[in-house]
Design an enzyme around this catalytic site. Structure first.
Site, PDB file in Angstrom:
ATOM      1  N   ARG A 131     -40.116 -22.293  87.569  1.00  0.00           N
ATOM      2  CA  ARG A 131     -39.911 -20.870  87.301  1.00  0.00           C
ATOM      3  C   ARG A 131     -41.127 -20.192  86.687  1.00  0.00           C
ATOM      4  NH1 ARG A 131     -38.533 -19.592  82.697  1.00  0.00           N
ATOM      5  NH2 ARG A 131     -37.175 -17.840  83.187  1.00  0.00           N
ATOM      6  N   GLU A 178     -34.584 -50.697  80.530  1.00  0.00           N
ATOM      7  CA  GLU A 178     -35.310 -50.514  79.268  1.00  0.00           C
ATOM      8  C   GLU A 178     -36.651 -49.801  79.450  1.00  0.00           C
ATOM      9  OE1 GLU A 178     -34.084 -51.028  76.158  1.00  0.00           O
ATOM     10  OE2 GLU A 178     -32.264 -51.337  77.338  1.00  0.00           O
ATOM     11  N   ASP A 226     -39.062 -14.059  78.549  1.00  0.00           N
ATOM     12  CA  ASP A 226     -38.031 -14.964  78.048  1.00  0.00           C
ATOM     13  C   ASP A 226     -38.148 -15.359  76.592  1.00  0.00           C
ATOM     14  OD1 ASP A 226     -36.208 -15.365  80.008  1.00  0.00           O
ATOM     15  OD2 ASP A 226     -37.495 -16.773  81.070  1.00  0.00           O
ATOM     16  N   PRO A 254     -38.495 -41.831  76.601  1.00  0.00           N
ATOM     17  CA  PRO A 254     -38.089 -41.397  75.254  1.00  0.00           C
ATOM     18  C   PRO A 254     -39.247 -41.418  74.259  1.00  0.00           C
ATOM     19  CG  PRO A 254     -36.674 -43.183  76.056  1.00  0.00           C
ATOM     20  CD  PRO A 254     -37.794 -43.039  77.025  1.00  0.00           C
TER      21      PRO A 254
HETATM   22  C1  21W Z   1     -33.402 -44.641  76.704  1.00  0.00           C
HETATM   23  C2  21W Z   1     -34.604 -46.187  78.090  1.00  0.00           C
HETATM   24  C3  21W Z   1     -33.650 -45.443  75.597  1.00  0.00           C
HETATM   25  C4  21W Z   1     -34.865 -46.992  76.977  1.00  0.00           C
HETATM   26  C5  21W Z   1     -31.500 -50.272  71.598  1.00  0.00           C
HETATM   27  C6  21W Z   1     -31.638 -51.284  72.545  1.00  0.00           C
HETATM   28  C7  21W Z   1     -36.709 -40.439  79.897  1.00  0.00           C
HETATM   29  C8  21W Z   1     -35.264 -40.063  78.144  1.00  0.00           C
HETATM   30  C9  21W Z   1     -35.643 -40.954  79.195  1.00  0.00           C
HETATM   31  C10 21W Z   1     -33.868 -45.031  77.954  1.00  0.00           C
HETATM   32  C11 21W Z   1     -34.376 -46.619  75.734  1.00  0.00           C
HETATM   33  C12 21W Z   1     -36.062 -38.923  78.101  1.00  0.00           C
HETATM   34  C13 21W Z   1     -32.094 -49.441  73.425  1.00  0.00           C
HETATM   35  C14 21W Z   1     -34.952 -38.027  76.269  1.00  0.00           C
HETATM   36  C15 21W Z   1     -34.233 -40.153  77.127  1.00  0.00           C
HETATM   37  C16 21W Z   1     -35.113 -42.257  79.588  1.00  0.00           C
HETATM   38  C17 21W Z   1     -33.618 -44.145  79.139  1.00  0.00           C
HETATM   39  C18 21W Z   1     -34.655 -47.466  74.545  1.00  0.00           C
HETATM   40  C19 21W Z   1     -32.529 -48.456  74.412  1.00  0.00           C
HETATM   41  N1  21W Z   1     -31.769 -49.155  72.206  1.00  0.00           N
HETATM   42  N2  21W Z   1     -35.918 -37.905  77.179  1.00  0.00           N
HETATM   43  N3  21W Z   1     -32.012 -50.684  73.682  1.00  0.00           N
HETATM   44  N4  21W Z   1     -34.137 -39.114  76.243  1.00  0.00           N
HETATM   45  N5  21W Z   1     -34.109 -42.800  78.897  1.00  0.00           N
HETATM   46  N6  21W Z   1     -33.929 -48.668  74.610  1.00  0.00           N
HETATM   47  O1  21W Z   1     -33.454 -41.079  77.040  1.00  0.00           O
HETATM   48  O2  21W Z   1     -35.591 -42.866  80.498  1.00  0.00           O
HETATM   49  S1  21W Z   1     -37.240 -38.962  79.305  1.00  0.00           S
END
Ligand code: 21W
Length: 262
Positions: free
Chosen positions: A153, A115, A168, A88
């Site tokens: 693609r 996490e 596209d 993220p």
């Molecule tokens: C999502 C892991 C959020 C950690 C409060 C307490 C990979 C992803 C992911 C994830 C957190 C992508 C929290 C867009 C995504 C992914 C898992 C942060 C959460 N909040 N692209 N704990 N969105 N997500 N901790 O989630 O691995 S690319």
């Protein structure tokens, strides 16, 4: 292109690889793809891949040793590959990044769970960190599949109609016109006459104008970053004239002065 996904859920990738364009690209040898279970690189009878965070707190963290072993194994299997961590916190994926990745010899895609992964893996092994957008998922597997489909693609030979990837939406930052097929009238809604006319010059003009209208209404941000063609500039100028005529007719017919004008 050689894709290797590192994941604790390799089964998630099998249906993805068995369908559509990705399947065809594999069959034609345009890409290779495999999902490697990080657990296979974990030590001990229980092959544990996660542990609690130093400093305390909720959630678990993916342990560094199994990940490092999996990445080293994949890097040997795919020489020259870029190691991408789906996270993220990564740069937000788009068509430009897809094009950049499509010219790599290989991609090692680290799919985190819980996490996330131990920070030292990011520092020592990760070349690129990519998010697929600002919403919360539960792991990197779906993002890895999104990335693989967008990249595949773009590889020459992966699509049936060779030039279609270039035409596209987004690749030239213009949305597409509406698409219609039979019947000519569906529940009272007709297909635009011009599309039935057989006049291909008029059809192309309608499609371009329709694309521009849609982009102006739905995604002005895409137009702002676009180098307009002469044909597009002409259409926008004609709209400006048409809109000016509408506004002028308003002031003539006694509606009073228009806002912002005296
Ligand atoms: C999502 C892991 C959020 C950690 C409060 C307490 C990979 C992803 C992911 C994830 C957190 C992508 C929290 C867009 C995504 C992914 C898992 C942060 C959460 N909040 N692209 N704990 N969105 N997500 N901790 O989630 O691995 S690319």
């Amino acid at each position: 292109m050689n894709f290797v996904a590192l994941t604790i859920f390799p089964e998630m990738f099998q249906p993805f690889w068995g369908h559509g364009i990705v399947r065809r690209a594999i069959e034609q040898g345009v890409i290779s793809a495999s999902a490697v279970n990080i657990r296979e690189f974990a030590a001990g009878r229980h092959q544990v891949t996660d542990d609690s965070p130093y400093g305390g707190g909720n959630g678990m963290v993916m342990k560094p040793e199994p990940l490092a072993a999996a990445i080293r194994w994949a890097a040997e299997a795919v020489p020259g590959a870029r190691t991408v961590y789906l996270s993220p916190q990564g740069r937000v994926f788009n068509q430009e990044i897809a094009a950049e990745l499509s010219i790599q010899p290989g991609l090692i895609l680290i799919c985190g769970r819980y996490e996330g992964i131990d920070e030292r893996i990011c520092q020592q092994f990760v070349d690129d960190e990519i998010s697929i957008g600002d919403y919360v998922l539960t792991g990197g597997e779906l993002p890895a599949m999104v990335l693989m489909e967008a990249v595949t693609r773009l590889i020459p030979g992966a699509l049936g109609g060779e030039e279609s990837a270039l035409k596209d939406s987004f690749s030239d930052s213009l949305l597409e016109h509406g698409h219609y097929t039979r019947p000519a009238n569906f529940e009272g809604e007709p297909v635009p006459d011009v599309l039935l006319s057989g006049n291909h010059a008029q059809i192309e003009k309608w499609r371009l104008e329709s694309s521009l209208i849609r982009t102006v209404l739905k995604r002005k941000d895409l137009l702002m970053q676009r180098q307009l063609t002469l044909a597009e500039v002409r259409i926008l100028q004609q709209w400006r004239l048409d809109i000016d005529h509408i506004l002028q007719s308003q002031s003539i017919s006694g509606a009073g002065p228009l806002p912002g004008r005296q």
